[in-house]
Design a protein around this motif. Structure first.
Motif, short mmCIF file in Angstrom:
data_model
loop_
_atom_site.label_atom_id
_atom_site.label_comp_id
_atom_site.label_asym_id
_atom_site.label_seq_id
_atom_site.Cartn_x
_atom_site.Cartn_y
_atom_site.Cartn_z
N SER A 416 0.85 -1.18 0.00
CA SER A 416 0.00 0.00 0.00
C SER A 416 0.88 1.23 0.00
O SER A 416 2.10 1.14 0.18
CB SER A 416 -0.91 0.00 1.23
N GLY A 417 0.28 2.39 -0.22
CA GLY A 417 1.02 3.65 -0.17
C GLY A 417 2.14 3.71 -1.20
O GLY A 417 1.98 3.30 -2.36
N SER A 418 3.29 4.18 -0.77
CA SER A 418 4.42 4.37 -1.68
C SER A 418 4.95 3.05 -2.21
O SER A 418 5.43 2.98 -3.34
CB SER A 418 5.53 5.14 -0.97
N ALA A 419 4.90 1.99 -1.38
CA ALA A 419 5.35 0.68 -1.85
C ALA A 419 4.49 0.21 -3.01
O ALA A 419 4.99 -0.33 -4.00
CB ALA A 419 5.31 -0.34 -0.71
N SER A 420 3.18 0.42 -2.92
CA SER A 420 2.27 0.06 -3.99
C SER A 420 2.56 0.88 -5.25
O SER A 420 2.54 0.36 -6.37
CB SER A 420 0.82 0.28 -3.55
N ALA A 421 2.87 2.17 -5.06
CA ALA A 421 3.20 3.03 -6.21
C ALA A 421 4.48 2.57 -6.89
O ALA A 421 4.59 2.59 -8.12
CB ALA A 421 3.35 4.48 -5.74
N LEU A 422 5.47 2.12 -6.08
CA LEU A 422 6.72 1.62 -6.65
C LEU A 422 6.47 0.39 -7.51
O LEU A 422 6.99 0.29 -8.63
CB LEU A 422 7.71 1.29 -5.53
N ILE A 423 5.67 -0.53 -7.00
CA ILE A 423 5.38 -1.76 -7.75
C ILE A 423 4.60 -1.44 -9.02
O ILE A 423 4.86 -2.00 -10.09
CB ILE A 423 4.62 -2.75 -6.86
N ALA A 424 3.63 -0.52 -8.92
CA ALA A 424 2.85 -0.13 -10.10
C ALA A 424 3.74 0.50 -11.15
O ALA A 424 3.60 0.24 -12.36
CB ALA A 424 1.73 0.83 -9.69
#
Length: 536
Positions: A416-424
């Motif tokens: 979630s959050g920034s980690a999710s943005a990194l994966i996306a």
């Protein structure tokens, strides 16, 4: 080879079997054992061994026996005939062994090998053929196969009169280090000027001056210990003074410019390099000077991933103004701090980017900063502001190669959050071609891919090689393979990737020749070095 149906298996058995008989005749016991080990590494099954172990069991060489090492998921006997020639686009388990050997010899970036004979593998074979005076057609036939499988196969080396993209990359680094005087010498052809530059590099760095780029010279080119032919510590000049003034204006130097290249200048240059896509070595070379004087030079600023006393001071000021809780003053700049800074900037009519640059710092320390709105919740969770942040090591477990490392596929959970943005962001580049040394946005190598993705989500991480990721130090270190979770950076021997949900990884794969999303197989566990938690 008059009968086309005679496949590589019979060819290799004949060549290697005969070679073994001849080489063993009259040898001492120690020589025999060494020969057996070499042949077993190249020819016999070794599926139960790690990459650093040698197979001490010599299997019988028969016309129906295996010719190459088996690997996980591939039977010792291939289920389909080995083709007489490998050409681009073909798939066969034998490619796995060819890639493994090319990686060990330095012709391919280390990666989980695949059965695809793609463009990256073809280019590696062409360089191998160039070095071994074979026809550079990228096709693996009997002659090329014999050379690759030979116990005497040479490691990668570049020398005078060579041409290729690998030469271009070597020349660019020589230019960055000041051994090639001008950028028009970066041509992709290894001529007299390049040979002289390599010899000068070797002389300054106390290597044998043969003018060739072999393993030692190649490793030196990207080492933190390389001695460049440029402005460095202890020098005094107007050029240094001009650079210091520019570094001061951009917020990297805190002391007054004096023209002397001292410790403060070294640290300022390194900080500038880390934020401006330069190799971080502390030297003021041609490429660093160009970046420093560019209109697009990135100024200094505190951002996600930073840690230290300065971060603690900023967090304390944010806490006093009501933007974060006192418990979140940890010295690590994570999501909590970034979100608090964004709210501070919005409240004080500053550019909202979540980083503490010159304007934000001035406002924070001015005494005129507005407090957090009464209805705004304080930032209290996530973002790396926990006790495990700030570059500390997560100590549970004994590393991915121990029995405590868990199953071969860790339960990485969701993000979630920034980690999710990194994966996306990482997944948005699936299918992009793998190119050695490329940093995006349309092509990548493994470390260039991680570098680009992190910067896209606001983490100002400098470009470092896969080996540099072993000790990057500024994030939370994960020493246990089973503790990896989505959003972490995984570092294995010679390779780096981004952990995704459900026990998967997104990485720029040399074996596949592109950015892929795949399972964290046992290969990743066997080669695991560490992980880095950027967020949370």
């Amino acid at each position: 080879m008059t009968n086309v149906s005679m496949n590589w298996k019979r060819f290799c058995i004949a060549v290697l079997g005969a070679g073994m008989v001849l080489s063993l005749a009259g040898c001492k016991k120690e020589q025999i054992e060494e020969t057996e080990t070499t042949i077993s590494e190249l020819v016999l099954a070794e599926e139960t061994l790690s990459p650093t172990q040698a197979d001490e069991t010599v299997m019988a060489l028969t016309p129906d026996g295996p010719i190459l090492p088996s690997v996980d998921g591939v039977e010792a006997e291939y289920s389909e005939p080995i083709p007489d020639y490998l050409r681009i686009g073909m798939q066969h388990p034998v490619v796995i062994q060819l890639q493994e050997k090319l990686m060990r010899l330095g012709f391919m970036d280390t990666d989980e090998p695949t059965d695809l004979y793609g463009e990256v593998t073809v280019n590696a074979v062409k360089i191998y053929q160039r070095q071994n005076k074979l026809a550079q057609d990228g096709v693996v036939g009997p002659d090329t196969l014999k050379a690759i499988l030979s116990p005497d196969a040479k490691y990668y080396a570049a020398q005078k009169d060579d041409d290729g993209d690998d030469i271009l990359r070597i020349q660019m680094r020589l230019y960055e280090l000041g051994y090639l005087a001008t950028d028009d010498m970066v041509t992709g052809h290894f001529g007299d000027s390049t040979e002289n530059a390599v010899k000068k590099l070797q002389e300054v760095n106390e290597l044998d001056q043969d003018g060739k780029v072999g393993r030692k010279t190649m490793n030196l080119l990207y080492s933190d210990e390389v001695k460049p032919n440029m402005l460095s510590f202890g020098e005094t000049s107007d050029v240094v003074l001009a650079a210091q003034k520019r570094l001061k204006w951009l917020g990297y130097m805190t002391s007054e410019p004096d023209g002397n290249y001292g410790n403060d200048t070294v640290m300022a240059v390194k900080q500038f390099q880390s934020r401006n896509d330069q190799v971080v070595d502390g030297y003021l070379g041609p490429s660093t000077r160009i970046a420093l004087n560019s209109e697009t030079a990135v100024p200094n600023g505190l951002r996600i991933g930073d840690s230290g006393d300065t971060i603690s001071k900023v967090q304390n000021m944010l806490s006093k103004l009501g933007y974060i809780n006192a418990a979140n003053v940890t010295g690590y700049y994570g999501d909590v701090t970034a979100n608090a800074v964004k709210l501070f900037q919005r409240t004080n009519n500053l550019t909202v980017d979540g980083t503490v640059g010159a304007q934000t710092m001035t406002m924070l320390t001015s005494g005129n900063a507005k407090k957090a709105p009464a209805n705004a919740p304080r930032q209290t969770t996530g973002g790396g502001n926990s006790s495990s942040g700030g570059g500390r090591t997560q100590t549970s477990g004994g590393g991915g190669n121990s029995s405590s490392g868990g199953s071969s596929v860790p339960s990485t959970g969701s993000a979630s959050g920034s980690a999710s943005a990194l994966i996306a962001t990482a997944k948005s580049k699936l299918g992009s071609p793998y190119v050695w040394g490329a940093k995006g946005p349309s092509s990548f190598d493994c470390s260039g891919f991680v570098y680009w993705c992190l910067n896209q989500v606001g983490v100002r991480q400098s470009y470092i090689t896969s080996s540099g990721w072993r000790s990057v130090g500024r994030y939370t270190k994960i020493t246990n393979y089973s503790n990896l979770r989505a959003g972490d950076i995984i570092v294995v021997s010679g390779h780096v990737g981004i952990v995704a949900e459900g026990g998967t990884v997104v990485d720029a794969s040399s074996g596949n020749g592109r950015v892929v999303h795949r399972s964290l197989s046992s290969w990743w566990q066997r080669n695991f070095i560490c992980g880095w938690r950027i967020f949370g």
